[in-house]
Enzyme design. Structure first.
Site, PDB file in Angstrom:
ATOM      1  N   ASP A  47       0.773  -1.256   0.000  1.00 54.82           N
ATOM      2  CA  ASP A  47       0.000   0.000   0.000  1.00 54.82           C
ATOM      3  C   ASP A  47       0.806   1.309   0.000  1.00 54.82           C
ATOM      4  OD1 ASP A  47      -1.549  -2.119   0.801  1.00 54.82           O
ATOM      5  OD2 ASP A  47      -2.104  -1.267   2.716  1.00 54.82           O
ATOM      6  N   TRP A  73       6.091 -10.100   1.084  1.00 54.06           N
ATOM      7  CA  TRP A  73       5.656  -9.380   2.289  1.00 54.06           C
ATOM      8  C   TRP A  73       6.451  -9.875   3.502  1.00 54.06           C
ATOM      9  CZ3 TRP A  73       3.118 -10.121   7.006  1.00 54.06           C
ATOM     10  CH2 TRP A  73       2.525  -8.976   7.553  1.00 54.06           C
ATOM     11  N   PHE A 105       2.448  -0.784   9.898  1.00 53.05           N
ATOM     12  CA  PHE A 105       1.445  -1.039   8.867  1.00 53.05           C
ATOM     13  C   PHE A 105       0.962   0.287   8.256  1.00 53.05           C
ATOM     14  CE2 PHE A 105      -0.546  -5.540   9.461  1.00 53.05           C
ATOM     15  CZ  PHE A 105       0.702  -6.120   9.374  1.00 53.05           C
ATOM     16  N   GLU A 219     -10.171  -2.967   4.642  1.00 50.56           N
ATOM     17  CA  GLU A 219      -8.869  -2.360   4.904  1.00 50.56           C
ATOM     18  C   GLU A 219      -8.829  -0.959   4.299  1.00 50.56           C
ATOM     19  OE1 GLU A 219      -5.957  -6.210   4.951  1.00 50.56           O
ATOM     20  OE2 GLU A 219      -6.314  -5.395   2.970  1.00 50.56           O
TER      21      GLU A 219
HETATM   22  C1  FRU Z   1      -3.593  -3.851   2.858  1.00 48.78           C
HETATM   23  C2  FRU Z   1      -2.913  -4.232   4.155  1.00 48.78           C
HETATM   24  C3  FRU Z   1      -3.287  -3.273   5.252  1.00 48.78           C
HETATM   25  C4  FRU Z   1      -2.139  -3.396   6.214  1.00 48.78           C
HETATM   26  C5  FRU Z   1      -0.989  -3.589   5.276  1.00 48.78           C
HETATM   27  C6  FRU Z   1       0.085  -4.479   5.812  1.00 48.78           C
HETATM   28  O1  FRU Z   1      -2.945  -4.276   1.725  1.00 48.78           O
HETATM   29  O2  FRU Z   1      -3.239  -5.562   4.499  1.00 48.78           O
HETATM   30  O3  FRU Z   1      -4.540  -3.537   5.851  1.00 48.78           O
HETATM   31  O4  FRU Z   1      -1.987  -2.260   7.015  1.00 48.78           O
HETATM   32  O5  FRU Z   1      -1.505  -4.122   4.077  1.00 48.78           O
HETATM   33  O6  FRU Z   1       1.188  -4.492   4.966  1.00 48.78           O
END
Ligand code: FRU
Length: 481
Positions: A47, A73, A105, A219
């Site tokens: 994000d 990730w 995050f 989210e």
């Molecule tokens: C959305 C998300 C958010 C979180 C972040 C973690 O893609 O899952 O909700 O803050 O990515 O990387």
């Protein structure tokens, strides 16, 4: 000699010329490295976070979810890039590192013009989630050097989580209640909180139970004020909510709600069932997620960028040194469709349109195509390469849809969720449809030129598409500057 080789030679010459000047900040070091989309120089990104515009210096700041240790990730940090044109990006050191409260995050940033938090007039205050094994909490950090370095507040976290998914604070100054207001994603609803100083937060209300799409976790929310539509002054708010999974074509997507905000509660406008049920989607491709607008965009504009991927396959796409890129910048606006329903439109931002270079006969491997399609007959648009890989787009005037089929677009082998055909309702009937295609090394972003719909899809052809065939319309091809 094919046009592709010719283009390769040309870009090699350009590269040689620039080598004698200064090193490129984003080397085009692998075939799927985007030319004019932001991507991290190396490693993983998801994000976009904390985006804001510094009007004193004319600089757009973009932070992003970043794992500096690999191309999938992992422990999240905030990476940082800046731009003066929303097209070329300079990478800066990481601004936020994990600590004992958790990894970093998604979240937002505001310019604290009135020094409400006491960190200094015009301090940049970042509000973000810290995630640990047993919970998620909201923390803040401030920057007094314009967003290049941040200091975490010693009183963190400022808002403790009481449920497992409690994240992605997006904060704005609400003129009605005269306080900072936070939209926060909490499992499958959005909670709103208010604060006078960004440190003390009070619960205001919750929204979303039984409304919209609920195929996955909610989210990255954002509450945005919109002042007018194509034909009337309104005082509406739009609530963006990313959802994963549960998007219209599988996996991640961004839905939105249009409604009223009274400083405490968001009340959605009655939603017609319409052509697509009650859920409304910001983009009708598979690859536009966690879209946020830049805080403090100039001239009251709503300039937005989204993560150009999908959690279904983001970690396995065939890039090498990095994974993921962001969409081009788009300006958001409200309009009413042919059925009188409020819709959120998006057009390429003027900064993105400024990419357009010379008109050319050949399809460059990164370029812009402007299609003019006759609204009285179907149109078929095919981008293809000499290997027979192709992306097929179709304007269906009877069904009133625009579709993009990437099932034969190139490498789809890395995920069974990648091959797909995506479909957008046209929303407004026109005599002539103008469609813009922004083509880069691994993406195609299609827009109704007036912004009624957009469609963002990744593609991984083994060589660039170098043929364009249009039936039922005309095309102008442009190089990029
Ligand atoms: C959305 C998300 C958010 C979180 C972040 C973690 O893609 O899952 O909700 O803050 O990515 O990387």
């Amino acid at each position: 000699m094919t046009k592709h080789i010719l283009f390769g030679l040309l870009s090699a010459t350009v590269l040689l010329a620039s080598c004698t000047q200064k090193p490129a900040t984003h080397p085009t070091d692998e075939p799927f490295r985007s030319v004019y989309h932001h991507s991290p120089a190396a490693n993983w990104m998801n994000d976009p976070n904390g985006m804001f515009y510094d009007e004193a210096n004319g600089v757009w700041h973009l932070y992003y979810q970043h794992n500096p240790f690999g191309t999938t990730w992992g422990p999240m940090h905030w990476g940082h890039a800046t731009s003066t044109d929303l097209l070329t990006w300079e990478e800066h050191p990481i601004v936020l590192y994990p600590d004992s409260i958790g990894t970093i995050f998604s979240g937002s940033a505001v310019i604290d013009k009135k020094n409400t938090a006491g960190f200094g007039e015009n301090a940049i205050v970042a509000i973000f989630t810290q995630s640990e094994r047993i919970g998620q909490h909201q923390s803040i950090a401030y920057s007094t050097d314009g967003g290049y370095t941040f200091t975490k507040y010693e009183g963190n976290p400022v808002l403790m989580g009481d449920i497992a998914d409690f994240r992605d604070p997006k904060v704005f100054w609400d003129e009605q209640s005269n306080q900072w207001t936070m939209a926060l994603a909490c499992q499958q609803e959005i909670r709103f909180y208010g604060s006078p100083n960004l440190k003390d937060w009070t619960y205001l209300s919750s929204f979303g139970k039984d409304l919209g799409a609920h195929g996955g976790v909610w989210e990255c929310p954002e509450l945005i004020k919109l002042k007018m539509t194509n034909d009337q002054m309104v005082n509406k708010f739009v609530l963006l909510v990313s959802i994963n999974p549960g998007g219209p074509f599988g996996g991640s997507a961004t839905q939105y709600f249009v409604g009223d905000w009274d400083g405490k509660t968001f009340t959605p406008a009655p939603q017609g069932e319409g052509r697509e049920g009650a859920s409304k989607w910001l983009d009708y491709g598979k690859d536009n997620y966690s879209t946020f607008t830049f805080h403090n965009s100039p001239d009251g504009r709503l300039v937005a960028i989204g993560w150009m991927s999908n959690w279904q396959y983001a970690e396995v796409v065939p890039t090498v040194a990095f994974r993921s890129q962001n969409t081009i910048a788009r300006d958001l606006f409200l309009f009413t469709d042919d059925e009188g329903e409020f819709r959120l439109g998006s057009v390429p931002s003027p900064e993105s349109l400024a990419l357009r270079g010379e008109e050319t006969k050949y399809l460059p491997d990164a370029g812009i195509v402007e299609l003019t399609l006759d609204g009285s007959q179907d149109a078929l648009i095919t981008l293809s390469n000499d290997k027979g890989e192709k992306v097929v787009m179709n304007l269906d005037v009877h069904r009133r849809t625009f579709s993009m089929d990437r099932t034969a677009s190139g490498d789809c082998s890395f995920s069974h969720d990648f091959a797909a055909r995506t479909v957008a309702p046209l929303f407004i009937k026109r005599d002539t449809y103008k469609v813009l295609l922004f083509i880069d090394h691994c993406s195609i972003e299609a827009f109704d030129a007036e912004g009624a719909w957009s469609m963002t899809n990744l593609v991984f052809p083994s060589e660039p598409y170098n043929h364009l065939d249009v039936q039922g319309g005309e095309a102008k091809i442009y190089t990029i500057r």
